[in-house]
Design an enzyme around this catalytic site. Sequence first.
Site, PDB file in Angstrom:
ATOM      1  N   CYS A   2      11.815  78.271  24.810  1.00  0.00           N
ATOM      2  CA  CYS A   2      11.459  79.605  24.162  1.00  0.00           C
ATOM      3  C   CYS A   2       9.696  79.682  24.310  1.00  0.00           C
ATOM      4  CB  CYS A   2      11.942  79.809  22.652  1.00  0.00           C
ATOM      5  SG  CYS A   2      13.615  79.453  22.673  1.00  0.00           S
ATOM      6  N   ARG A  27       8.279  78.830  31.293  1.00  0.00           N
ATOM      7  CA  ARG A  27       8.892  77.763  30.391  1.00  0.00           C
ATOM      8  C   ARG A  27      10.444  77.874  30.372  1.00  0.00           C
ATOM      9  NH1 ARG A  27       5.235  76.438  25.822  1.00  0.00           N
ATOM     10  NH2 ARG A  27       7.058  76.300  24.430  1.00  0.00           N
ATOM     11  N   TRP A  74      15.144  80.974  25.099  1.00  0.00           N
ATOM     12  CA  TRP A  74      16.254  80.182  26.002  1.00  0.00           C
ATOM     13  C   TRP A  74      17.483  79.737  24.821  1.00  0.00           C
ATOM     14  CZ3 TRP A  74      18.052  74.754  25.969  1.00  0.00           C
ATOM     15  CH2 TRP A  74      18.304  74.514  27.433  1.00  0.00           C
ATOM     16  N   ASN A 100      10.737  79.398  17.467  1.00  0.00           N
ATOM     17  CA  ASN A 100      11.065  78.256  18.547  1.00  0.00           C
ATOM     18  C   ASN A 100      11.522  77.158  17.733  1.00  0.00           C
ATOM     19  OD1 ASN A 100       9.967  79.929  20.499  1.00  0.00           O
ATOM     20  ND2 ASN A 100       8.368  78.505  21.232  1.00  0.00           N
ATOM     21  N   GLY A 101      12.564  76.248  18.297  1.00  0.00           N
ATOM     22  CA  GLY A 101      12.849  75.248  17.497  1.00  0.00           C
ATOM     23  C   GLY A 101      14.344  75.404  17.139  1.00  0.00           C
ATOM     24  N   GLU A 482      13.368  60.844  42.153  1.00  0.00           N
ATOM     25  CA  GLU A 482      12.825  62.125  41.915  1.00  0.00           C
ATOM     26  C   GLU A 482      13.103  63.206  43.242  1.00  0.00           C
ATOM     27  OE1 GLU A 482      11.203  63.784  39.970  1.00  0.00           O
ATOM     28  OE2 GLU A 482       9.655  65.055  40.890  1.00  0.00           O
ATOM     29  N   LYS A 486      14.304  67.000  42.426  1.00  0.00           N
ATOM     30  CA  LYS A 486      13.927  68.341  42.659  1.00  0.00           C
ATOM     31  C   LYS A 486      14.898  69.192  43.358  1.00  0.00           C
ATOM     32  CE  LYS A 486      10.967  68.140  40.694  1.00  0.00           C
ATOM     33  NZ  LYS A 486      10.597  67.341  39.774  1.00  0.00           N
ATOM     34  N   GLU A 489      17.421  70.536  41.117  1.00  0.00           N
ATOM     35  CA  GLU A 489      16.680  71.497  39.980  1.00  0.00           C
ATOM     36  C   GLU A 489      16.345  72.923  40.611  1.00  0.00           C
ATOM     37  OE1 GLU A 489      13.120  69.217  38.684  1.00  0.00           O
ATOM     38  OE2 GLU A 489      13.867  69.978  36.936  1.00  0.00           O
ATOM     39  N   HIS A 505      27.667  49.483  47.050  1.00  0.00           N
ATOM     40  CA  HIS A 505      28.581  49.596  46.245  1.00  0.00           C
ATOM     41  C   HIS A 505      29.325  50.776  45.402  1.00  0.00           C
ATOM     42  CE1 HIS A 505      27.114  45.195  45.955  1.00  0.00           C
ATOM     43  NE2 HIS A 505      25.785  45.631  45.889  1.00  0.00           N
ATOM     44  N   LYS A 604      10.753  74.577  31.060  1.00  0.00           N
ATOM     45  CA  LYS A 604       9.772  73.705  31.364  1.00  0.00           C
ATOM     46  C   LYS A 604       9.474  72.770  30.383  1.00  0.00           C
ATOM     47  CE  LYS A 604       6.247  72.590  33.758  1.00  0.00           C
ATOM     48  NZ  LYS A 604       6.467  71.823  35.192  1.00  0.00           N
TER      49      LYS A 604
HETATM   50  C1  AGP Z   1      10.657  68.114  35.997  1.00  0.00           C
HETATM   51  O1  AGP Z   1      10.834  68.705  37.271  1.00  0.00           O
HETATM   52  C2  AGP Z   1      11.738  68.546  35.092  1.00  0.00           C
HETATM   53  N1  AGP Z   1      11.688  69.855  34.813  1.00  0.00           N
HETATM   54  C3  AGP Z   1      12.069  67.609  33.808  1.00  0.00           C
HETATM   55  O2  AGP Z   1      12.816  66.671  34.356  1.00  0.00           O
HETATM   56  C4  AGP Z   1      10.809  67.169  33.078  1.00  0.00           C
HETATM   57  O3  AGP Z   1      10.059  66.279  33.906  1.00  0.00           O
HETATM   58  C5  AGP Z   1      11.072  66.596  31.706  1.00  0.00           C
HETATM   59  O4  AGP Z   1      11.859  67.525  30.922  1.00  0.00           O
HETATM   60  C6  AGP Z   1       9.887  66.018  31.050  1.00  0.00           C
HETATM   61  O5  AGP Z   1       8.892  66.624  30.607  1.00  0.00           O
HETATM   62  P1  AGP Z   1       7.728  66.257  30.336  1.00  0.00           P
HETATM   63  O6  AGP Z   1       7.038  65.510  31.256  1.00  0.00           O
HETATM   64  O7  AGP Z   1       6.863  67.559  29.997  1.00  0.00           O
HETATM   65  O8  AGP Z   1       7.691  65.342  29.005  1.00  0.00           O
END
Ligand code: AGP
Length: 609
Positions: A2, A27, A74, A100-101, A482, A486, A489, A505, A604
């Site tokens: 949020c 975010r 969010w 937020n929270g 990674e 990507k 996501e 395996h 984010k």
């Molecule tokens: C990355 O593409 C992601 N959106 C997510 O995995 C992110 O890396 C993770 O939430 C950790 O975030 P941070 O590096 O801000 O702690």
Amino acid sequence: MCGIIGYIGNKPATPILIEGLRRLEYRGYDSAGIAVIENDAVCRVRMPGKVEKLAAKIAQHQFEGTIGIGHTRWATHGKPSEANAHPHANGDESIMLIHNGIIENHQSLCSQLTGRGYHFTSETDTEVMAHLIDDAYRGDLVQAVKQALGQVTGTYGLVVMHTRHPDQLVAARRGSPMVLGVGDGEMLLASDVSAFLRLTNKVVYLEDDDIVSVTTKDFTIDTLAGEQVQRDAEPIEWQDNAADLEGFPHYMLKEIFEQPETITNAIRGRLVESEGMAHFGGLDDVLEEGMKAAQHLVIISCGTSYYAGLYARYVFEKLTDLIVEVEIASEMRYRKTNIRPGTVVLAISQSGETADTVAAMREAERKGALLLGLVNVVGSTISRMTKAGVYNHGGPEIGVASTKIFISQCCILAMMALLHGRFNHLSVTDGMEVVNGLMRLPDHIHRVLKEANHIHAIAAKYAQANNFLFIGRKYNYPMALEGALKLKEISYIHAEGCAAGEMKHGFIAMIDENFPTVCLATRDTTYEKTVSNMQEIKSRNGRIIAIATEGDDEIGDIADDVIYTPATLDFLQPIPAVVALQLFAYYCAMERGCDIDQPRNLAKSVTVE
Ligand code: AGP
């Protein structure tokens, strides 16, 4: 997650709030709203969906009020809807609040308040705060907020306004970021600075348990415990234009293309060529206990930052004798670990706000570890929790899918390994070779970026596949994870990353002509083994996209498509290789028409558990 923006000043608040919400869109959110005080009454507009929709609805009104709050939500408690969107209000709508929270005890508070005649209109945990403040209000808004916060457990960054105090905003934080922007005759409150950087770069970072009362010209801070505190405004370096698209269709692509510069910023002033050494001003205070003498390093992080940690383990193992463990923060916080006094714990986080990482750090601190951080966002919670640390100096990363900061993390971690290695057994000539390799990285990445059209053409060929496997060995294994992350996501294609040796395996059962594999097959000591895995895929009619080292002409005999990356030191090769994977994911998502910068369901910075 949020986003929060609050404004009090001499201009109409609405356009400033809307622009602030636009800047917070990255975010991640699924509904948005604003409230403005005008002629002693509140004008509130909320709705599910994008800020643009909200802006269009607001354009039908002429709000002139110069104090207001705005929020992107969010969803956690209750689906995205108008009723659940912030700002939330008390019964007569004199109090408006954004939050937020998570208020963990909202259910019991809600029952108590309902018993006293309060009526709830949303499914959120936040609404309870508006009624609690109403219940406690006796003419002093700060006091009422304090009293209400005294009853809640959980985390919050919140901003409150009251129609009877049209010249005051009150904000508080615990476990969720809140910054105050100090302008000329105007003040802003936000969950991150990008919301107001265009108006001021003078910032006060609030600490947990701070309550700030803000007017157009002044602010006072005291704590929940009732202590007055002095916090000064600091100028911040980030330029507002860092948050502009500068001609790119998406922030993600802009950030991918920024990577040569991101690496230059990460290494600037930190490499000593003649000594084959690295130096970080932020670690000077802990050089003896943290960097020279350390024997046990535990890296904690989440998501992409976790993969940077996995990569670092291989590099530390190559350059040092340190025992390195890498832990997913959300797992580590609940495990019995072998962290003890003498253990160095390094938290990696782009945002510096990830709730799981923060909680794992608290655990590590309790056990006596030395806490270090590798963080991008200056002044963030994690950067302030650590005893010492390193900033990425990567500027704002807006794309939800992390790209440039991952690359920056990998480079800085390699430099940290170099530093420790040189304090121990690593020779000056080996050190110089590492320094040289790191300094050439920006150029290597430039060369991968020049392949963007070629990578786009390959992505277009495969973008309709429903599943992908990514494989790699040793340094390339974290990059396979990674690359898969990507792709998932931003394109919503199912993708799995695995250590190439693990394929036989189990994963290999999935391979057929419709299930392509991206093979990270850059030249290192495991190259031949990876090629064998590619043969196994080929024998099962699997299609292969290889990421290979320039000059490797034979790989084209096995792979259907090849993306070449420049030759460099074996442990640095994965860095240009992952840039190719970022571009591949980006173009697959583009071919599928996905919302690349704001992928569904993602945020984010993940500030809830
Ligand atoms: C990355 O593409 C992601 N959106 C997510 O995995 C992110 O890396 C993770 O939430 C950790 O975030 P941070 O590096 O801000 O702690």
